[in-house]
Motif scaffolding. Structure first.
Motif, PDB file in Angstrom:
ATOM      1  N   GLY A   1      -1.357  -7.625  -3.256  1.00 20.64           N
ATOM      2  CA  GLY A   1      -2.607  -7.956  -2.576  1.00 20.64           C
ATOM      3  C   GLY A   1      -2.479  -9.149  -1.648  1.00 20.64           C
TER       4      GLY A   1
ATOM      5  N   LEU B   1      -1.405  -7.672   1.632  1.00 19.52           N
ATOM      6  CA  LEU B   1      -2.502  -6.945   2.280  1.00 19.52           C
ATOM      7  C   LEU B   1      -3.525  -7.905   2.877  1.00 19.52           C
ATOM      8  CD1 LEU B   1      -3.083  -4.121  -0.362  1.00 19.52           C
ATOM      9  CD2 LEU B   1      -1.569  -4.096   1.640  1.00 19.52           C
TER      10      LEU B   1
ATOM     11  N   ASP C   1       1.326   5.216  -2.976  1.00 20.63           N
ATOM     12  CA  ASP C   1       0.019   4.584  -2.820  1.00 20.63           C
ATOM     13  C   ASP C   1       0.137   3.201  -2.204  1.00 20.63           C
ATOM     14  OD1 ASP C   1      -2.909   4.544  -3.258  1.00 20.63           O
ATOM     15  OD2 ASP C   1      -2.410   2.889  -4.612  1.00 20.63           O
ATOM     16  N   TYR C   2       1.191   2.471  -2.530  1.00 18.63           N
ATOM     17  CA  TYR C   2       1.371   1.144  -1.923  1.00 18.63           C
ATOM     18  C   TYR C   2       1.621   1.273  -0.418  1.00 18.63           C
ATOM     19  CZ  TYR C   2       1.927  -0.459  -6.741  1.00 18.63           C
ATOM     20  OH  TYR C   2       1.725  -0.738  -8.064  1.00 18.63           O
TER      21      TYR C   2
ATOM     22  N   ARG D   1       0.504   3.671   1.451  1.00 20.58           N
ATOM     23  CA  ARG D   1      -0.767   4.035   2.077  1.00 20.58           C
ATOM     24  C   ARG D   1      -1.711   2.837   2.155  1.00 20.58           C
ATOM     25  NH1 ARG D   1      -4.034   9.700   1.601  1.00 20.58           N
ATOM     26  NH2 ARG D   1      -5.474   9.252   3.311  1.00 20.58           N
ATOM     27  N   GLN D   2      -1.735   1.996   1.131  1.00 20.24           N
ATOM     28  CA  GLN D   2      -2.582   0.804   1.191  1.00 20.24           C
ATOM     29  C   GLN D   2      -2.199  -0.069   2.388  1.00 20.24           C
ATOM     30  OE1 GLN D   2      -3.214  -1.461  -2.520  1.00 20.24           O
ATOM     31  NE2 GLN D   2      -2.364   0.311  -3.602  1.00 20.24           N
TER      32      GLN D   2
ATOM     33  N   GLU E   1      -3.307   1.577   5.641  1.00 21.37           N
ATOM     34  CA  GLU E   1      -4.750   1.540   5.876  1.00 21.37           C
ATOM     35  C   GLU E   1      -5.225   0.186   6.391  1.00 21.37           C
ATOM     36  OE1 GLU E   1      -6.402   2.864   2.182  1.00 21.37           O
ATOM     37  OE2 GLU E   1      -6.179   4.998   2.682  1.00 21.37           O
ATOM     38  N   VAL E   2      -4.565  -0.906   5.999  1.00 23.65           N
ATOM     39  CA  VAL E   2      -5.041  -2.220   6.451  1.00 23.65           C
ATOM     40  C   VAL E   2      -4.306  -2.718   7.691  1.00 23.65           C
ATOM     41  CG1 VAL E   2      -5.911  -2.878   4.185  1.00 23.65           C
ATOM     42  CG2 VAL E   2      -3.565  -3.472   4.814  1.00 23.65           C
TER      43      VAL E   2
END
Length: 282
Positions: free
Chosen positions: A185, A188, A218-219, A221-222, A225-226
């Motif tokens: 996080g 991100l 998923d990491y 994609r996260q 997305e940002v």
């Protein structure tokens, strides 16, 4: 589709004429017993469908750019490099100010993955570097653990014209799977800063799963997305890749169904070519 690997190390075996530096009596260790050379890499790239690569001198060889410089000179359509400097040397400032005269150079590589390497950063000994690189238009590629990303956020905010790429999703520890991503996080959180991009490189190394490494999807994609497709750059860090080079490519081109079309083109090469201004050789 243009495919550019955002990070590959090349090196030679240690010899008496070309010794590797030792830190605190510890002998450096390469990622692989057999070195990756420019010529062997070209063969691997052809087999994997990789068009170009950004070369990074490995830390175990010290602050030395001779191999990557020569590779970029001999194969200007295939290779560029991120240089490594001894920032305590008097010549470092001159190199930074005149970096555009260094054929093949696209960026400066900084390495802060261990406490020893982090000391200068944490003590403020590199505060001179950020404005100098900003004025020179020199992009930085930085390997630093995610727990220290707030420091990088502050630097990026103070120097909005300084282009920074975070290597390997900020994964710089010894953990694997969920443990490797526990501070993800922090990476991100940098996304609102437009002068920061990230390398989606070396990701398979940080999972115990076999190809296609479903736990890391998923990491990826996260981050997509940002940061978006223009600030997310595919790469392998080939010497640590726990699968074939081709699988390092197809992890992104075939195993992520949500990544396609123009977005895929940006992630796989177009984005980093634009970010680092990689222009065709004259």
């Amino acid at each position: 589709m243009l495919i550019i690997d955002s990070q590959v190390h090349i090196w030679e075996q240690e010899t008496e004429a070309r010794p590797w530096p030792q830190a605190h009596g510890q002998r450096p260790r390469a990622h692989r017993e057999v070195p990756i050379t420019a010529e062997s890499l070209l063969l691997d790239m052809k087999a994997a469908g990789v068009d170009q690569a950004i070369l990074v001198p490995p830390s175990w060889e010290g602050d030395r750019n001779d191999l990557v410089t020569e590779a970029a000179r001999r194969y200007p359509d295939r290779f560029r490099y991120a240089a490594r400097l001894d920032l305590a040397a008097p010549s470092a400032r001159n190199w930074i100010e005149n970096w555009r005269q260094k054929d093949g150079a696209l960026a400066l590589q900084l390495t802060f993955q261990t406490p020893l390497f982090q000391r200068a950063l944490l003590e403020g000994a590199l505060d001179w570097l950020w404005p100098l690189a900003e004025r020179a238009g020199l992009p930085l590629t930085i390997y630093i653990p995610n727990r220290l990303m707030p420091l990088m956020a502050a630097i990026a905010q103070r120097h909005p014209d300084l282009r920074i790429i975070m290597n390997h999703f900020g994964l710089a520890g010894t953990g694997r799977d969920a443990a490797a991503f526990e501070d993800f996080g922090q990476l991100l959180a940098l996304a609102p800063l437009p002068n920061i991009a990230v390398k989606a490189s070396c990701i398979p190394f940080y999972t115990t799963e076999p190809y296609p490494f479903p736990g890391v999807h998923d990491y990826i994609r996260q981050a997509f997305e940002v940061f978006g497709p223009r600030r997310l750059f595919w790469g392998t860090d080939l010497s640590r890749l726990p699968c074939s080079y081709r699988e390092g490519v197809t992890l992104f081109t075939e195993e992520l169904p949500w990544l396609k079309g123009g977005d895929l083109e940006w992630v796989m090469g177009r984005g980093i070519a634009e970010w680092l201004d990689w222009r065709p050789a004259p």
